[in-house]
Design a protein around this motif. Structure first.
Motif, PDB file in Angstrom:
ATOM      1  N   TYR A   7     -21.721  59.234  13.568  1.00 37.94           N
ATOM      2  CA  TYR A   7     -23.049  59.535  13.057  1.00 37.94           C
ATOM      3  C   TYR A   7     -24.114  58.791  13.853  1.00 37.94           C
ATOM      4  N   ALA A   8     -25.343  59.295  13.738  1.00 38.41           N
ATOM      5  CA  ALA A   8     -26.509  58.617  14.300  1.00 38.41           C
ATOM      6  C   ALA A   8     -27.241  57.903  13.177  1.00 38.41           C
ATOM      7  N   THR A   9     -27.762  56.726  13.472  1.00 39.65           N
ATOM      8  CA  THR A   9     -28.555  55.969  12.505  1.00 39.65           C
ATOM      9  C   THR A   9     -30.014  56.345  12.699  1.00 39.65           C
ATOM     10  N   LEU A  10     -30.655  56.840  11.637  1.00 42.02           N
ATOM     11  CA  LEU A  10     -31.988  57.422  11.721  1.00 42.02           C
ATOM     12  C   LEU A  10     -32.964  56.617  10.867  1.00 42.02           C
ATOM     13  N   GLY A  11     -34.020  56.118  11.497  1.00 47.23           N
ATOM     14  CA  GLY A  11     -35.020  55.350  10.770  1.00 47.23           C
ATOM     15  C   GLY A  11     -36.044  54.759  11.725  1.00 47.23           C
ATOM     16  N   PRO A  12     -37.030  54.025  11.216  1.00 47.59           N
ATOM     17  CA  PRO A  12     -38.035  53.399  12.090  1.00 47.59           C
ATOM     18  C   PRO A  12     -37.373  52.442  13.086  1.00 47.59           C
ATOM     19  N   GLY A  13     -37.873  52.450  14.318  1.00 49.71           N
ATOM     20  CA  GLY A  13     -37.319  51.600  15.362  1.00 49.71           C
ATOM     21  C   GLY A  13     -36.611  52.372  16.446  1.00 49.71           C
ATOM     22  N   ILE A  14     -36.411  53.679  16.245  1.00 56.48           N
ATOM     23  CA  ILE A  14     -35.792  54.513  17.286  1.00 56.48           C
ATOM     24  C   ILE A  14     -36.754  54.696  18.456  1.00 56.48           C
ATOM     25  N   MET A  15     -38.024  54.955  18.123  1.00 53.47           N
ATOM     26  CA  MET A  15     -39.011  55.299  19.146  1.00 53.47           C
ATOM     27  C   MET A  15     -39.258  54.128  20.082  1.00 53.47           C
ATOM     28  N   GLY A  16     -39.299  54.423  21.387  1.00 57.54           N
ATOM     29  CA  GLY A  16     -39.541  53.393  22.387  1.00 57.54           C
ATOM     30  C   GLY A  16     -38.309  52.596  22.743  1.00 57.54           C
ATOM     31  N   ASN A  17     -37.168  52.933  22.156  1.00 57.47           N
ATOM     32  CA  ASN A  17     -35.938  52.184  22.389  1.00 57.47           C
ATOM     33  C   ASN A  17     -35.118  52.846  23.486  1.00 57.47           C
ATOM     34  N   ILE A  18     -34.110  52.127  23.966  1.00 64.23           N
ATOM     35  CA  ILE A  18     -33.167  52.673  24.941  1.00 64.23           C
ATOM     36  C   ILE A  18     -31.767  52.392  24.424  1.00 64.23           C
TER      37      ILE A  18
ATOM     38  N   TYR B 260     -41.483  46.187   4.334  1.00 63.02           N
ATOM     39  CA  TYR B 260     -40.079  46.229   3.949  1.00 63.02           C
ATOM     40  C   TYR B 260     -39.216  46.380   5.202  1.00 63.02           C
ATOM     41  N   THR B 261     -37.948  45.930   5.089  1.00 59.53           N
ATOM     42  CA  THR B 261     -36.977  46.170   6.146  1.00 59.53           C
ATOM     43  C   THR B 261     -36.367  47.547   5.941  1.00 59.53           C
ATOM     44  N   ILE B 262     -35.596  48.006   6.936  1.00 62.35           N
ATOM     45  CA  ILE B 262     -35.072  49.375   6.866  1.00 62.35           C
ATOM     46  C   ILE B 262     -34.061  49.545   5.731  1.00 62.35           C
ATOM     47  N   HIS B 263     -33.429  48.451   5.257  1.00 65.03           N
ATOM     48  CA  HIS B 263     -32.404  48.577   4.225  1.00 65.03           C
ATOM     49  C   HIS B 263     -32.946  48.338   2.809  1.00 65.03           C
ATOM     50  N   ASP B 264     -34.196  47.931   2.671  1.00 63.22           N
ATOM     51  CA  ASP B 264     -34.765  47.708   1.341  1.00 63.22           C
ATOM     52  C   ASP B 264     -34.885  49.038   0.585  1.00 63.22           C
ATOM     53  N   THR B 265     -34.638  48.987  -0.713  1.00 65.06           N
ATOM     54  CA  THR B 265     -34.777  50.183  -1.552  1.00 65.06           C
ATOM     55  C   THR B 265     -36.260  50.534  -1.709  1.00 65.06           C
ATOM     56  N   ILE B 266     -36.590  51.774  -1.427  1.00 64.65           N
ATOM     57  CA  ILE B 266     -37.978  52.248  -1.518  1.00 64.65           C
ATOM     58  C   ILE B 266     -38.185  53.044  -2.796  1.00 64.65           C
ATOM     59  N   ILE B 267     -37.268  53.956  -3.091  1.00 64.26           N
ATOM     60  CA  ILE B 267     -37.343  54.739  -4.329  1.00 64.26           C
ATOM     61  C   ILE B 267     -35.941  54.895  -4.911  1.00 64.26           C
ATOM     62  N   LYS B 268     -35.881  55.189  -6.215  1.00 64.19           N
ATOM     63  CA  LYS B 268     -34.638  55.575  -6.883  1.00 64.19           C
ATOM     64  C   LYS B 268     -34.816  56.975  -7.441  1.00 64.19           C
ATOM     65  N   VAL B 269     -33.748  57.771  -7.304  1.00 66.32           N
ATOM     66  CA  VAL B 269     -33.818  59.184  -7.678  1.00 66.32           C
ATOM     67  C   VAL B 269     -32.614  59.519  -8.567  1.00 66.32           C
ATOM     68  N   LYS B 270     -32.871  60.312  -9.606  1.00 63.79           N
ATOM     69  CA  LYS B 270     -31.790  60.817 -10.454  1.00 63.79           C
ATOM     70  C   LYS B 270     -31.584  62.292 -10.119  1.00 63.79           C
TER      71      LYS B 270
ATOM     72  N   TRP C 202     -41.558  46.654   8.156  1.00 66.06           N
ATOM     73  CA  TRP C 202     -42.448  47.761   8.481  1.00 66.06           C
ATOM     74  C   TRP C 202     -43.473  47.949   7.369  1.00 66.06           C
ATOM     75  N   ASP C 203     -44.669  48.396   7.751  1.00 66.50           N
ATOM     76  CA  ASP C 203     -45.709  48.710   6.769  1.00 66.50           C
ATOM     77  C   ASP C 203     -45.401  50.080   6.164  1.00 66.50           C
ATOM     78  N   VAL C 204     -45.066  50.094   4.880  1.00 65.00           N
ATOM     79  CA  VAL C 204     -44.613  51.314   4.214  1.00 65.00           C
ATOM     80  C   VAL C 204     -45.669  51.782   3.217  1.00 65.00           C
ATOM     81  N   THR C 205     -45.998  53.073   3.305  1.00 62.07           N
ATOM     82  CA  THR C 205     -46.894  53.706   2.334  1.00 62.07           C
ATOM     83  C   THR C 205     -46.099  54.746   1.552  1.00 62.07           C
ATOM     84  N   ILE C 206     -46.016  54.583   0.236  1.00 58.46           N
ATOM     85  CA  ILE C 206     -45.261  55.506  -0.606  1.00 58.46           C
ATOM     86  C   ILE C 206     -46.095  56.758  -0.870  1.00 58.46           C
ATOM     87  N   THR C 207     -45.466  57.919  -0.779  1.00 58.52           N
ATOM     88  CA  THR C 207     -46.197  59.189  -0.943  1.00 58.52           C
ATOM     89  C   THR C 207     -45.752  59.974  -2.171  1.00 58.52           C
TER      90      THR C 207
END
Length: 583
Positions: A72-83, A167-177, A117-122
């Motif tokens: 699998y590929a790991t998808l999240g902030p920090g991919i852009m500009g990386n090698i 928040y870091t990439i592993h912090d919980t942002i939302i919970k969904v049922k 990362w600066d996170v804005t909840i939508t």
């Protein structure tokens, strides 16, 4: 229960005897160093695994560990500009820890787990989220906003959200049922199998051009956003340079460059150039919207296949955010050679020139993941795939080139003779083609000019006539030609040198807007029509040449910047004065 251990080793191919632990395309860890591998064949006797890292030092009897999941590929902030390398390990982090030579078994996480990362909840509590719904935004770079999306396989009602903040990439942002009452959490990161295409709402028509700023492409052989193109050429014809130039200047939002089996110094050049080049759209480094996957020729051969699919998965992820992504794959021939090597070690029945019989299906799987799509969150995004092909000895009849030609709609043939003559791009206008011309006509008529396609067709006719007349010149000489055919030869020279040939170093010629391209075509064709009138009055082509007007027109690409549209009238006046002097 017997432990799963290595039975035999054949380069990157290993076998495990008498095991029922593994499933097809499962990711495994091999040996004491825990090298990443993938199950590629299973029968009653053996499980066959291809290893994506060097197997030097590996021994029979070492353990093989099942993971139960595909690669699998790991998808999240920090991919852009990386090698990354072919299995998405961050090369800069590995270099900082281990030096310039990478050790085997470095299972380092793809993204920075400590960065906040600066996170804005939508979304709000009580909202129902469909698959692919956006629940947060992150400014990943100055040029790219990262949209955190629900997995395509998940949906449900939001029962808890965090406050906007860091928040870091592993912090919980939302919970969904979900609909069955199960509760799951969403962070900034998700994973996706690299060999499985991400689902979309629907595929749309390819009717918007990918503007590259390169005249021979945009005018003669255009490619649409969401389109596919092959760039075949022999050694030294400029495939890599052409892809560099397209990557720098095309109007895609994001560039993914896959160096598949190419030389390490070329990847270094890309990395250094992209850091220094300023993006004209955002006035930030171009690397802020670029992802590099480097699987150079000295890296394990099996990882070339992984790098192709990893790049596609990253592209699909950003496409689902509503971005237009362009993939440069350099080169698919090296990938096909890796398939041939692995196939040989598996003792499979070879097809033409030793390539496996499934080469066409693998190429089609690669190019078919391109397209202009409506995403699950009702945005529009696209993936444009441009793959370089490196046929040995510039033999375009070899299997990789011929099979690639079946699955792409642009075929940009690079010519050795043109490259030797320092004609850049060295694209043969008589052998190349694009199937997107008519699909793009409506957009060009509306946004540039209703005459754009008509002028393009006239240029193509002149170049085709030059090809036919050139055969006569080779046999009988220039002097036997009638004056109207001599004029065709001279106007074709203006098109070749003054229009199709382009300088990557000139500030006004490295990138050319579509409007300037059309204005240049108009000037050349005006010169042609006025010259025909002079020839019909009994004058000779030599008299036109002596005025120097053709050389003046050939230099117009350097003289007028893209934004000075009104300056073109001066060329019509110069043409009229020069030809009037003959009369």
């Amino acid at each position: 229960m017997n432990e799963d251990v290595i039975y035999s080793i054949n380069g990157p191919v290993i076998k495990v005897k008498a095991s029922n632990t593994f499933s097809m395309l499962e990711m495994v860890y091999v040996g004491k160093a825990e090298l990443m591998g993938e199950v590629i064949a299973i029968n009653k006797q053996f499980t066959t695994i291809q290893v994506y890292e060097s197997t030097t030092g590996l021994q029979p009897g070492e353990r093989v560990i099942s993971t139960g999941s595909p690669i699998y590929a790991t998808l999240g902030p920090g991919i852009m500009g990386n090698i990354f390398d072919g299995i998405q390990r961050p090369l800069q982090v590995l270099a900082d820890e281990n030096g310039p030579f990478l050790p085997s078994g470095s299972n380092i996480y793809a993204l920075d787990e400590q960065k906040q990362w600066d996170v804005t909840i939508t979304v709000n509590v009580g909202d129902y989220l469909a698959p692919g719904h956006i629940y947060a935004t992150v400014p990943e770079t100055e040029a790219i906003v990262h949209y955190c999306m629900l997995s395509p396989h998940q949906s449900g009602e939001v029962i808890e959200v965090v406050a906007n903040g860091r928040y870091t990439i592993h912090d919980t942002i939302i919970k969904v049922k979900d609909d069955e009452g199960n509760i799951f959490t969403c962070s900034l990161v998700q994973k996706w199998p690299i060999k499985q295409a991400r689902p979309v709402s629907q595929r749309l028509s390819t009717s918007i051009p990918l503007v590259t700023g390169q005249r021979v492409i945009d005018t003669l052989f255009p490619i649409a956003k969401g389109g596919t193109a092959a760039l075949p050429g022999g050694f030294g014809t400029g495939k890599t340079t052409a892809q560099h130039q397209i990557a720098k200047w095309c109007d895609a939002d994001i560039i993914i460059y896959i160096g598949c089996g190419e030389r390490g110094n070329e990847m270094t050049q890309i990395l250094e150039e992209f850091k220094e080049l300023i993006d004209p759209r955002s006035n930030t480094p171009l690397s802020d919207r670029t992802i590099l996957l480097a699987n150079t020729s000295n890296m394990p051969v099996a990882a070339r296949e992984s790098s192709i699919y990893t790049g596609l998965t990253l592209a699909e992820y950003y496409r689902d955010m509503g971005y237009h992504v362009a993939i440069m794959a350099d080169s698919t021939s090296r990938w096909a050679e890796a398939l041939r090597e692995i196939s040989g070690r598996l003792e499979e029945m070879p097809a033409e020139e030793g390539f496996p019989a499934y080469l066409p299906s693998r190429l089609s799987q690669f190019y078919e993941r391109a397209g202009y799509m409506e995403t699950l969150n009702n945005k529009e995004g696209s993936i444009t795939v441009i793959g370089a092909v490196s046929p040995q000895g510039a033999d375009f009849s070899e299997p990789v080139t011929q099979n690639t030609k079946r699955f792409v709609r642009c075929f940009w043939v690079l010519d050795t003779a043109l490259a030797n003559a320092r004609h850049y791009f060295a694209m043969n206008w008589n052998e190349s083609y694009s199937d997107y011309v008519m699909e793009l006509q409506s957009w060009l008529d509306t946004n540039i000019s209703p005459k754009f396609i008509k002028d393009r067709q006239q240029l193509m006719r002149i170049l085709a006539l030059e090809e036919k007349i050139g055969e006569i010149v080779k046999l009988m000489g220039w002097d036997v030609l009638p004056e109207d055919q001599k004029l065709i030869i001279e106007i074709a020279r203006v098109i070749r040198v003054g229009y199709l040939q382009q300088s990557v170093y000139d500030k006004d010629d490295a990138f050319v807007s579509l409007e300037k391209q059309w204005k240049m075509m108009e000037v050349i064709l005006y010169m042609y029509e006025r010259s025909k009138e002079i020839i019909n009055q009994g004058k000779v082509v030599r008299s036109i040449l002596e005025t120097g007007i053709l050389e003046t027109i050939m230099k117009m690409k350097y003289d007028i910047p893209n934004h000075q549209v009104s300056s073109w009238d001066v060329y019509y006046q110069q043409i009229d004065r020069a030809l009037q002097s003959i009369v």
